[in-house]
Design a protein around this motif. Structure first.
Motif, PDB file in Angstrom:
ATOM      1  N   UNK A  14       0.822  -1.211   0.000  1.00 44.20           N
ATOM      2  CA  UNK A  14       0.000   0.000   0.000  1.00 44.20           C
ATOM      3  C   UNK A  14       0.857   1.262   0.000  1.00 44.20           C
ATOM      4  N   UNK A  15       1.918   1.262   0.793  1.00 49.79           N
ATOM      5  CA  UNK A  15       2.827   2.414   0.840  1.00 49.79           C
ATOM      6  C   UNK A  15       3.473   2.625  -0.529  1.00 49.79           C
ATOM      7  N   UNK A  16       4.004   1.546  -1.113  1.00 50.89           N
ATOM      8  CA  UNK A  16       4.706   1.666  -2.386  1.00 50.89           C
ATOM      9  C   UNK A  16       3.763   2.014  -3.526  1.00 50.89           C
ATOM     10  N   UNK A  17       2.557   1.455  -3.528  1.00 48.60           N
ATOM     11  CA  UNK A  17       1.563   1.836  -4.541  1.00 48.60           C
ATOM     12  C   UNK A  17       1.205   3.309  -4.398  1.00 48.60           C
ATOM     13  N   UNK A  18       1.113   3.789  -3.160  1.00 50.00           N
ATOM     14  CA  UNK A  18       0.833   5.203  -2.914  1.00 50.00           C
ATOM     15  C   UNK A  18       1.947   6.102  -3.420  1.00 50.00           C
TER      16      UNK A  18
END
Length: 116
Positions: A14-18
């Motif tokens: 989720x962090x990296x997709x964000x």
């Protein structure tokens, strides 16, 4: 560009997709090395961001499997182990670049521009 993000931890996904979204990009996700091999074998990607530490097989081994299949998509290692030994292992496995964790959206943007 079509991007594959290989990351086993849901929170990090989720962090990296964000961060990718903030840089203006989207990515498909593979949660394991085997899933990454399957996806990269059946679809064409312009770039793969590969977590080095995966639960089933290491990112370096995934890279070697992809290279053995004739897949030459640029692969960027992502790892918290930012030392020369890890960088050398990634290069020897056939990875094209290296991002130390934690990353930011600018690092993703620069890697995408450099390798696509």
């Amino acid at each position: 560009p079509r991007i594959l993000l290989v990351e086993d931890q849901f929170l990090m996904q989720q962090v990296e997709l964000g961060l990718l979204a903030k840089a203006g990009y989207t990515a498909e996700v593979a949660s394991s090395g085997e899933e990454a091999v399957a996806k990269a074998s059946n679809s064409r990607y312009d770039l793969i961001f590969m977590d080095v530490c995966l639960p089933d097989i290491e990112g370096t081994e995934v890279t070697q499997k992809l290279r053995a299949k004739g897949i030459h998509t640029p692969i960027i290692a992502m790892t918290g182990n930012d030392d020369e030994q890890t960088r050398q292992a990634c290069r020897q496995a056939g990875m094209n670049g290296f991002l130390p964790k934690p990353m930011d959206s600018d690092q993703f943007r620069e890697a995408i521009k450099r390798f696509t």
